[in-house]
Design a protein around this motif. Structure first.
Motif, PDB file in Angstrom:
ATOM      1  N   GLY A 280      25.991  10.196   1.704  1.00 54.55           N
ATOM      2  CA  GLY A 280      24.959  10.719   0.811  1.00 54.55           C
ATOM      3  C   GLY A 280      24.360   9.681  -0.109  1.00 54.55           C
ATOM      4  N   ASN A 281      24.585   8.398   0.164  1.00 53.32           N
ATOM      5  CA  ASN A 281      23.989   7.334  -0.651  1.00 53.32           C
ATOM      6  C   ASN A 281      22.584   7.053  -0.123  1.00 53.32           C
ATOM      7  OD1 ASN A 281      26.451   7.116  -1.978  1.00 53.32           O
ATOM      8  ND2 ASN A 281      27.227   5.635  -0.496  1.00 53.32           N
ATOM      9  N   ASN A 282      21.619   7.841  -0.594  1.00 51.16           N
ATOM     10  CA  ASN A 282      20.295   7.862   0.016  1.00 51.16           C
ATOM     11  C   ASN A 282      19.229   7.067  -0.724  1.00 51.16           C
ATOM     12  OD1 ASN A 282      21.305   9.663   1.938  1.00 51.16           O
ATOM     13  ND2 ASN A 282      20.876  11.433   0.649  1.00 51.16           N
ATOM     14  N   SER A 283      19.594   6.380  -1.796  1.00 49.69           N
ATOM     15  CA  SER A 283      18.585   5.741  -2.629  1.00 49.69           C
ATOM     16  C   SER A 283      17.780   4.673  -1.896  1.00 49.69           C
ATOM     17  CB  SER A 283      19.243   5.124  -3.865  1.00 49.69           C
ATOM     18  OG  SER A 283      20.192   4.145  -3.475  1.00 49.69           O
ATOM     19  N   SER A 284      18.387   4.035  -0.890  1.00 49.31           N
ATOM     20  CA  SER A 284      17.693   2.960  -0.187  1.00 49.31           C
ATOM     21  C   SER A 284      17.217   3.362   1.198  1.00 49.31           C
ATOM     22  CB  SER A 284      18.625   1.745  -0.066  1.00 49.31           C
ATOM     23  OG  SER A 284      19.806   2.093   0.634  1.00 49.31           O
ATOM     24  N   LEU A 285      17.269   4.650   1.528  1.00 49.98           N
ATOM     25  CA  LEU A 285      16.872   5.087   2.857  1.00 49.98           C
ATOM     26  C   LEU A 285      15.356   5.233   2.955  1.00 49.98           C
ATOM     27  CD1 LEU A 285      19.562   7.798   3.643  1.00 49.98           C
ATOM     28  CD2 LEU A 285      19.537   5.399   4.312  1.00 49.98           C
ATOM     29  N   PRO A 286      14.756   4.767   4.049  1.00 48.71           N
ATOM     30  CA  PRO A 286      13.302   4.880   4.211  1.00 48.71           C
ATOM     31  C   PRO A 286      12.897   6.310   4.548  1.00 48.71           C
ATOM     32  CG  PRO A 286      14.268   3.894   6.164  1.00 48.71           C
ATOM     33  CD  PRO A 286      15.389   4.029   5.164  1.00 48.71           C
ATOM     34  N   ILE A 287      11.806   6.746   3.969  1.00 49.36           N
ATOM     35  CA  ILE A 287      11.287   8.090   4.220  1.00 49.36           C
ATOM     36  C   ILE A 287       9.824   7.985   4.620  1.00 49.36           C
ATOM     37  CG2 ILE A 287      12.859   9.210   2.585  1.00 49.36           C
ATOM     38  CD1 ILE A 287      10.398   9.303   0.639  1.00 49.36           C
ATOM     39  N   TYR A 288       9.312   9.055   5.182  1.00 58.60           N
ATOM     40  CA  TYR A 288       7.868   9.168   5.389  1.00 58.60           C
ATOM     41  C   TYR A 288       7.260   9.570   4.052  1.00 58.60           C
ATOM     42  CZ  TYR A 288       8.568   8.946  10.435  1.00 58.60           C
ATOM     43  OH  TYR A 288       8.901   8.536  11.702  1.00 58.60           O
ATOM     44  N   THR A 289       6.455   8.696   3.486  1.00 59.89           N
ATOM     45  CA  THR A 289       5.959   8.934   2.139  1.00 59.89           C
ATOM     46  C   THR A 289       4.746   9.861   2.140  1.00 59.89           C
ATOM     47  OG1 THR A 289       4.425   7.059   2.101  1.00 59.89           O
ATOM     48  CG2 THR A 289       6.721   6.621   1.493  1.00 59.89           C
ATOM     49  N   PRO A 290       4.630  10.723   1.149  1.00 57.17           N
ATOM     50  CA  PRO A 290       3.457  11.594   1.063  1.00 57.17           C
ATOM     51  C   PRO A 290       2.184  10.806   0.814  1.00 57.17           C
ATOM     52  CG  PRO A 290       4.793  11.764  -0.934  1.00 57.17           C
ATOM     53  CD  PRO A 290       5.595  10.962   0.050  1.00 57.17           C
ATOM     54  N   GLN A 291       2.303   9.653   0.131  1.00 51.03           N
ATOM     55  CA  GLN A 291       1.113   8.844  -0.140  1.00 51.03           C
ATOM     56  C   GLN A 291       0.475   8.331   1.144  1.00 51.03           C
ATOM     57  OE1 GLN A 291       4.088   8.479  -1.603  1.00 51.03           O
ATOM     58  NE2 GLN A 291       3.821   8.522  -3.827  1.00 51.03           N
ATOM     59  N   SER A 292       1.316   7.912   2.109  1.00 54.78           N
ATOM     60  CA  SER A 292       0.753   7.391   3.358  1.00 54.78           C
ATOM     61  C   SER A 292       0.094   8.510   4.162  1.00 54.78           C
ATOM     62  CB  SER A 292       1.843   6.710   4.186  1.00 54.78           C
ATOM     63  OG  SER A 292       2.861   7.629   4.555  1.00 54.78           O
ATOM     64  N   ALA A 293       0.705   9.702   4.159  1.00 55.29           N
ATOM     65  CA  ALA A 293       0.107  10.829   4.867  1.00 55.29           C
ATOM     66  C   ALA A 293      -1.227  11.206   4.238  1.00 55.29           C
ATOM     67  CB  ALA A 293       1.059  12.025   4.837  1.00 55.29           C
ATOM     68  N   ARG A 294      -1.276  11.238   2.915  1.00 50.27           N
ATOM     69  CA  ARG A 294      -2.515  11.583   2.212  1.00 50.27           C
ATOM     70  C   ARG A 294      -3.596  10.550   2.491  1.00 50.27           C
ATOM     71  NH1 ARG A 294      -4.992  10.283  -2.723  1.00 50.27           N
ATOM     72  NH2 ARG A 294      -6.126  12.015  -3.675  1.00 50.27           N
ATOM     73  N   ALA A 295      -3.239   9.265   2.430  1.00 49.48           N
ATOM     74  CA  ALA A 295      -4.217   8.206   2.678  1.00 49.48           C
ATOM     75  C   ALA A 295      -4.776   8.304   4.095  1.00 49.48           C
ATOM     76  CB  ALA A 295      -3.576   6.838   2.447  1.00 49.48           C
ATOM     77  N   TYR A 296      -3.916   8.632   5.047  1.00 49.09           N
ATOM     78  CA  TYR A 296      -4.347   8.775   6.432  1.00 49.09           C
ATOM     79  C   TYR A 296      -5.349   9.918   6.574  1.00 49.09           C
ATOM     80  CZ  TYR A 296      -3.831   9.180  11.551  1.00 49.09           C
ATOM     81  OH  TYR A 296      -4.066   9.234  12.898  1.00 49.09           O
ATOM     82  N   LEU A 297      -5.069  11.027   5.920  1.00 43.14           N
ATOM     83  CA  LEU A 297      -5.993  12.152   5.964  1.00 43.14           C
ATOM     84  C   LEU A 297      -7.335  11.800   5.326  1.00 43.14           C
ATOM     85  CD1 LEU A 297      -3.586  15.097   5.042  1.00 43.14           C
ATOM     86  CD2 LEU A 297      -4.737  14.772   7.238  1.00 43.14           C
ATOM     87  N   LEU A 298      -7.286  11.141   4.176  1.00 39.82           N
ATOM     88  CA  LEU A 298      -8.506  10.849   3.434  1.00 39.82           C
ATOM     89  C   LEU A 298      -9.462   9.930   4.189  1.00 39.82           C
ATOM     90  CD1 LEU A 298      -7.160  10.390  -0.209  1.00 39.82           C
ATOM     91  CD2 LEU A 298      -8.757  12.145   0.566  1.00 39.82           C
ATOM     92  N   LYS A 299      -8.937   9.057   5.029  1.00 40.14           N
ATOM     93  CA  LYS A 299      -9.801   8.073   5.700  1.00 40.14           C
ATOM     94  C   LYS A 299     -10.225   8.488   7.107  1.00 40.14           C
ATOM     95  CE  LYS A 299      -6.209   5.230   7.895  1.00 40.14           C
ATOM     96  NZ  LYS A 299      -5.570   3.903   7.952  1.00 40.14           N
ATOM     97  N   SER A 300      -9.787   9.669   7.562  1.00 36.30           N
ATOM     98  CA  SER A 300      -9.890   9.977   8.990  1.00 36.30           C
ATOM     99  C   SER A 300     -11.032  10.888   9.411  1.00 36.30           C
ATOM    100  CB  SER A 300      -8.570  10.593   9.475  1.00 36.30           C
ATOM    101  OG  SER A 300      -7.515   9.672   9.380  1.00 36.30           O
ATOM    102  N   PHE A 301     -11.713  11.555   8.484  1.00 40.54           N
ATOM    103  CA  PHE A 301     -12.670  12.577   8.886  1.00 40.54           C
ATOM    104  C   PHE A 301     -14.094  12.211   8.467  1.00 40.54           C
ATOM    105  CE2 PHE A 301      -8.525  14.620   8.527  1.00 40.54           C
ATOM    106  CZ  PHE A 301      -8.403  15.113   9.812  1.00 40.54           C
ATOM    107  N   ASP A 302     -14.762  11.535   9.376  1.00 44.20           N
ATOM    108  CA  ASP A 302     -16.133  11.098   9.141  1.00 44.20           C
ATOM    109  C   ASP A 302     -17.100  12.188   9.581  1.00 44.20           C
ATOM    110  OD1 ASP A 302     -18.202   9.441   8.423  1.00 44.20           O
ATOM    111  OD2 ASP A 302     -17.484   7.727   9.576  1.00 44.20           O
TER     112      ASP A 302
END
Length: 388
Positions: A280-302
């Motif tokens: 359960g020592n999760n402080s250094s585990l990589p996650i899928y960040t909400p910021q990257s998902a949001r940025a992907y959505l914002l740039k994708s719909f022309d």
């Protein structure tokens, strides 16, 4: 960006430029990512309002920020940046000298909202590829199947689902290869980790115990829906029909992060070990960040290309994409809301793939169509709604 720099920028935006604090929080990352790294009043003072309208689409707000930046910069140059008075310090307490709180974090990843009418939405066509459209579908789906999850969690989980689906598709097309050792390494890392099931795919998660946020007003599932959540079912995915899986009772879940197993495997860091994961020592585990998902959505719909329209700058294009995302999310919300009183979370989860297939952009088959773009008609999404 250091904490002190972040606090200074928030103070400038919320106090000098009169931008609501939640709005200021949501724009920090975009200001950092701007080619001019607009993280101080001095830097903001060097641009024109039109240069930041991709971040602040409201022209009045953009002009007010630039004007405030010039005013603050001029005062500092004149030596008027003296130590703040007690009254000023009290006002600065609105931006605390401690980590960003949950409510501010949720506000920072807020998605654009559209007020377009049904008739206006039906006339809109956007231009994109398939992956971000499916991401938008998934984020909307999770609002109904996991209503207790904050937006940060829904974005993280949706991005994990899309990333794993895209990788599976890339492998099947021969675009990407995985040797057996890589697969076994990820399977080993996933062992013992809790999981949730999204459209037939198991997503490894980290539980964010103690994370409290201002929950959205969402209609609670009925007792029948709760029962259905625990039934097994078969779901069609882009890779075929998944094995029957038990759907977890999401009512019992705290806020979640989706664990990025691929990054974890590739990291080869000594501080990230299977023992740490299981302990359960999760402080250094990589996650899928909400910021990257949001940025992907914002740039994708022309918008579809119009040869007769005058060419616009980068900020105007970004504003168009943000508006289009808002319209798309509104159309998807209308679709899911129309079925929410009739279908439980399991059925919404099951139908999402077929809805997506009916409206996804047409591209060439196989490798030739990978990443291909085409038109998406919002009228097609609205036509999927439950008829009264």
């Amino acid at each position: 960006m250091a904490a002190t720099e972040l606090q200074a920028l928030l103070r400038f935006l919320s106090q000098d430029a009169k931008v609501p604090l939640t709005t200021a929080m949501s724009k920090i990352k975009e200001l950092q990512q701007h080619e001019a790294n607009l993280t101080t009043p001095e830097k903001l003072a060097t641009v024109k309002a039109k240069d930041i309208m991709s971040i602040f689409p409201d022209e009045k707000v953009a002009k007010a920020i630039v004007a405030a930046a010039k005013r603050v910069t001029k005062k500092r140059a004149a030596g008027e940046n003296a130590a703040p008075s007690p009254k000023k310090r009290k006002r600065d307490a609105l931006v605390p000298d401690e980590p960003i709180g949950p409510e501010d974090l949720e506000a920072a990843v807020a998605l654009p909202v559209s007020s377009a009418t049904e008739e206006e939405l039906a006339a809109i066509t956007i231009f994109s590829n398939r992956a971000p459209l499916f991401l938008a579908f998934t984020v909307t789906l999770l609002k109904h199947t996991m209503p207790e999850q904050p937006l940060t969690s829904r974005l993280s989980l949706a991005q994990a689902f899309i990333s794993t689906s895209s990788r599976s598709r890339a492998v099947s097309l021969g675009i990407q290869t995985l040797d057996r050792k890589e697969v076994e390494a990820e399977e080993l890392l996933a062992q013992g980790q809790p999981k949730v099931n999204i459209m037939g795919k198991e997503i490894s998660i980290l539980k964010r115990w103690g994370y409290e946020w201002e929950r959205e007003s969402v209609t609670a599932p009925t007792s029948e829906q709760d029962t259905a959540q625990n039934k097994t079912h078969e779901l069609e995915t882009e890779d075929g029909v998944a094995d029957a899986q038990d759907v977890p009772n999401f009512e019992e879940q705290p806020a979640l992060w989706a664990l990025d197993l691929e990054s974890l495997r590739k990291s080869n860091r000594s501080d990230i070990t299977l023992a740490n994961v299981r302990a359960g020592n999760n402080s250094s585990l990589p996650i899928y960040t909400p910021q990257s998902a949001r940025a992907y959505l914002l740039k994708s719909f022309d918008s579809p290309a119009d040869d007769k329209a005058p060419k616009s700058g980068a900020s105007a294009k970004a504003a168009v994409k943000e508006r289009n995302l808002g319209h798309l999310l509104r159309a998807l919300a209308m679709l899911y809301d129309s079925w929410a009183s009739t279908l439980d979370g399991v059925e919404l989860d099951k139908r999402t793939w077929s809805w997506y297939v009916k409206v996804r952009p047409d591209v060439e088959q196989g490798v030739a169509g990978w990443g291909g773009k085409n038109e998406i008609r919002l009228a097609d999404i609205l036509a999927l709604r439950r008829q009264p």
